[in-house]
Design a protein around this motif. Structure first.
Motif, PDB file in Angstrom:
ATOM      1  N   VAL B  27     -48.764 -24.545 -65.719  1.00 43.74           N
ATOM      2  CA  VAL B  27     -50.172 -24.891 -65.941  1.00 43.74           C
ATOM      3  C   VAL B  27     -50.460 -25.188 -67.413  1.00 43.74           C
ATOM      4  CG1 VAL B  27     -52.513 -24.009 -65.756  1.00 43.74           C
ATOM      5  CG2 VAL B  27     -50.896 -23.577 -63.940  1.00 43.74           C
ATOM      6  N   CYS B  28     -49.779 -24.447 -68.332  1.00 42.66           N
ATOM      7  CA  CYS B  28     -50.146 -24.530 -69.752  1.00 42.66           C
ATOM      8  C   CYS B  28     -50.133 -25.950 -70.332  1.00 42.66           C
ATOM      9  CB  CYS B  28     -49.271 -23.613 -70.593  1.00 42.66           C
ATOM     10  SG  CYS B  28     -49.359 -21.902 -70.077  1.00 42.66           S
ATOM     11  N   LEU B  31     -53.034 -28.141 -69.440  1.00 41.69           N
ATOM     12  CA  LEU B  31     -54.352 -27.849 -69.985  1.00 41.69           C
ATOM     13  C   LEU B  31     -54.496 -28.352 -71.407  1.00 41.69           C
ATOM     14  CD1 LEU B  31     -54.645 -24.179 -68.797  1.00 41.69           C
ATOM     15  CD2 LEU B  31     -55.778 -26.162 -67.831  1.00 41.69           C
ATOM     16  N   TYR B 103     -46.261 -27.819 -77.908  1.00 44.45           N
ATOM     17  CA  TYR B 103     -46.091 -27.781 -76.451  1.00 44.45           C
ATOM     18  C   TYR B 103     -44.793 -28.410 -75.991  1.00 44.45           C
ATOM     19  CZ  TYR B 103     -50.772 -26.166 -76.607  1.00 44.45           C
ATOM     20  OH  TYR B 103     -51.873 -25.411 -76.893  1.00 44.45           O
ATOM     21  N   LEU B 174     -66.785 -32.277 -74.322  1.00 43.64           N
ATOM     22  CA  LEU B 174     -66.261 -31.001 -73.851  1.00 43.64           C
ATOM     23  C   LEU B 174     -64.967 -31.162 -73.063  1.00 43.64           C
ATOM     24  CD1 LEU B 174     -67.146 -28.093 -73.986  1.00 43.64           C
ATOM     25  CD2 LEU B 174     -68.102 -28.362 -71.717  1.00 43.64           C
ATOM     26  N   PHE B 177     -61.686 -30.556 -74.803  1.00 47.22           N
ATOM     27  CA  PHE B 177     -61.303 -29.220 -75.258  1.00 47.22           C
ATOM     28  C   PHE B 177     -60.734 -28.406 -74.096  1.00 47.22           C
ATOM     29  CE2 PHE B 177     -64.460 -30.585 -78.368  1.00 47.22           C
ATOM     30  CZ  PHE B 177     -63.751 -30.368 -79.531  1.00 47.22           C
ATOM     31  N   ALA B 178     -60.232 -27.212 -74.449  1.00 47.67           N
ATOM     32  CA  ALA B 178     -59.550 -26.386 -73.447  1.00 47.67           C
ATOM     33  C   ALA B 178     -60.400 -26.118 -72.199  1.00 47.67           C
ATOM     34  CB  ALA B 178     -59.093 -25.082 -74.087  1.00 47.67           C
ATOM     35  N   PRO B 179     -61.703 -25.763 -72.332  1.00 47.10           N
ATOM     36  CA  PRO B 179     -62.473 -25.511 -71.107  1.00 47.10           C
ATOM     37  C   PRO B 179     -62.524 -26.719 -70.186  1.00 47.10           C
ATOM     38  CG  PRO B 179     -63.633 -24.668 -73.008  1.00 47.10           C
ATOM     39  CD  PRO B 179     -62.489 -25.453 -73.535  1.00 47.10           C
ATOM     40  N   LEU B 182     -59.303 -26.783 -68.232  1.00 44.50           N
ATOM     41  CA  LEU B 182     -59.303 -25.782 -67.154  1.00 44.50           C
ATOM     42  C   LEU B 182     -60.153 -26.264 -65.988  1.00 44.50           C
ATOM     43  CD1 LEU B 182     -59.763 -22.669 -69.432  1.00 44.50           C
ATOM     44  CD2 LEU B 182     -57.886 -22.918 -67.844  1.00 44.50           C
ATOM     45  N   PHE B 183     -61.331 -26.828 -66.312  1.00 47.81           N
ATOM     46  CA  PHE B 183     -62.250 -27.289 -65.275  1.00 47.81           C
ATOM     47  C   PHE B 183     -61.629 -28.444 -64.481  1.00 47.81           C
ATOM     48  CE2 PHE B 183     -65.767 -30.018 -63.919  1.00 47.81           C
ATOM     49  CZ  PHE B 183     -66.471 -29.119 -63.154  1.00 47.81           C
ATOM     50  N   LEU B 185     -58.453 -29.278 -64.112  1.00 49.86           N
ATOM     51  CA  LEU B 185     -57.327 -28.839 -63.290  1.00 49.86           C
ATOM     52  C   LEU B 185     -57.816 -28.057 -62.065  1.00 49.86           C
ATOM     53  CD1 LEU B 185     -54.289 -29.093 -63.329  1.00 49.86           C
ATOM     54  CD2 LEU B 185     -54.173 -26.832 -64.298  1.00 49.86           C
ATOM     55  N   GLY B 186     -58.848 -27.227 -62.267  1.00 55.07           N
ATOM     56  CA  GLY B 186     -59.403 -26.481 -61.138  1.00 55.07           C
ATOM     57  C   GLY B 186     -59.907 -27.405 -60.055  1.00 55.07           C
ATOM     58  N   MET B 187     -60.636 -28.464 -60.480  1.00 57.99           N
ATOM     59  CA  MET B 187     -61.165 -29.436 -59.519  1.00 57.99           C
ATOM     60  C   MET B 187     -60.034 -30.184 -58.810  1.00 57.99           C
ATOM     61  SD  MET B 187     -64.290 -29.393 -59.157  1.00 57.99           S
ATOM     62  CE  MET B 187     -65.835 -28.870 -59.818  1.00 57.99           C
TER      63      MET B 187
END
Lengths: 197, 227
Positions: B27-28, B31, B103, B174, B177-179, B182-183, B185-187
């Motif tokens: 995952v890292c 993101l 990375y 936004l 950025f990291a959030p 995350l959002f 990838l979640g979707m």
């Protein structure tokens, strides 16, 4: 002393290793099954981060760089982390058997945690001195600990809430982590305000 | 094995067991570097190279490496190929090397690659391992490129650097950025879950065998991480 707090607060709240730099994200969704596991995992990561920084810095500066093989750092760092994890595990088994359940069983998981390797790489890339590297390793570990602890609580609430079937599990955790990350982004200007730098 | 089953191995890696969207492994990097579609593509292709080389090597050495010390041995092998990849990128595309930054070496501990060693390369023939690595690497590349494209579209209003109209809406920084990562990838994972009718969530539950820490993890045998 001012520098010490500058580095620690910067690493814990402003440049948080998990939510802002997105390293070592896997244990956030995995190992934090309950509060004790979250603390055990975080303490293990914290310990290995400081130990491996203390071991990797001299190896890189005094062996790899003088020999002109600085580019081999990834392989060497991975081996250092693996060896230290094994050593720490044996040391805990023989000297502090009481800690085995609390800390020992989580140590092997840190060997494959990208936050630890990422920290060592970061230290090398930014050319940090030993003292700075050690303090930022501690800050990095504490930042990991804070997020693990916070997210453990959020995760148990998410698990119990009524959400659409497709979002259950990983998707809901990722979106919850995004919202937690947003609140950490709000702390971006904190260092300027506190230290006036 | 006949041709049909090699095709199955390949498609398994690309779609049915897509490392990122179905198994939720590795995952890292998904993101962090996927700020643009081209960065996601570049990261994916480097992963493809490293996975292919190290899976072939590990499959060739599967009788030589003792089971007890397999993980350190694999780490040295993958670390070598990661260094090779990094030196090649630094020599020919220096801008990309600084873009992917820390990375790139972090691929050494990427569980999407490690999962292939544990569950496939260490117990199958060289050719089949190569096919499996190609499929997995391609699946990972596609997922990373898609994540990059989504974030670039909403974050800067372009895809692969080409401007795309957002119907009058201003880009939301936004997403860069990291959030935002995350959002996104979640979707994407929720969509994969929906499309596979819940099979993705089921696969994530028994993913212990493909986790690098699976054999030593205290959660193994207790229903895995996702209890």
């Amino acid at each position: 002393m001012k520098d010490f707090f500058y580095i620690i607060i910067g690493a814990v709240l402003v440049n948080n290793v998990v939510l802002i730099r997105t390293m070592g994200v896997c244990p956030l969704f995995g190992a934090s099954g309950d509060r004790r596991a979250a603390h055990g995992m975080s303490a293990a990561v914290c310990l290995i981060m400081v130990l491996s920084t203390a071991a990797a810095w001299p190896v890189y500066r005094l062996v790899l760089v003088p020999l002109g093989i600085g580019y081999m750092e990834t392989v060497v760092f991975v081996l250092i982390i693996g060896g230290l994890v094994q050593l720490a595990e044996t040391a805990i088994e023989s000297f502090f058997p009481a800690l085995r359940e609390k800390l020992g069983i989580y140590l092997p998981l840190t060997a494959s945690n990208c936050a630890v390797l990422g920290l060592l790489e970061q230290n090398v890339r930014e050319g940090r001195e030993l003292g700075y590297s050690l303090i930022s390793a501690l800050g990095c570990g504490l930042g990991f600990w804070l997020v693990m602890y916070l997210f453990e609580g959020i995760k148990s609430r998410v698990d119990r809430s009524d959400i659409p079937e497709s979002f259950k599990g990983m998707p809901s955790y990722l979106i919850a982590a995004a919202i937690l990350g947003l609140s950490f982004m709000g702390l971006t200007g904190l260092l300027d305000g506190l230290f006036g730098m | 094995m006949n041709r049909k089953s090699r095709k199955d191995i390949f498609l398994n890696g690309v779609i049915f067991e897509n490392p990122l969207l179905v198994l939720a492994l590795g995952v890292c990097p998904a993101l962090s570097v996927t700020v643009t579609a081209s960065a996601g593509l570049a990261m994916g292709l480097s992963m493809l190279f490293v996975t292919l080389c190290s899976c072939v090597m590990i499959s060739a050495l599967k009788k030589v490496i003792p089971a007890k010390v397999r993980i350190p041995c694999w780490m040295v092998i993958i670390g070598t190929f990661v260094t090779v990849a990094r030196l090649i990128i630094a020599a020919y595309i220096p801008a990309l090397e600084s873009r992917l930054g820390v990375y790139l070496p972090l691929m050494v501990v990427n569980c999407a690659i490690f999962g292939r060693f544990e569950s496939f390369a260490s117990r199958n023939s060289i050719v089949n391992s190569a096919v499996d690595a190609l499929g997995t690497g391609l699946g990972y590349t596609l997922a990373l490129t898609l994540a990059g494209a989504v974030r670039e579209l909403f974050g800067s209003g372009t895809v692969f650097g080409l401007p795309v109209s957002l119907a009058g809406a201003r880009p939301a920084v936004l997403f860069l950025f990291a959030p935002g990562g995350l959002f996104t990838l979640g979707m994407m994972m929720a969509a994969a879950n929906k499309l596979s009718r819940g099979r993705a969530a089921q696969k994530q539950k028994d993913r212990c065998m493909s986790c690098p820490a699976g054999t030593v993890c205290p959660m193994n045998g207790k229903g895995g991480c996702e209890r």
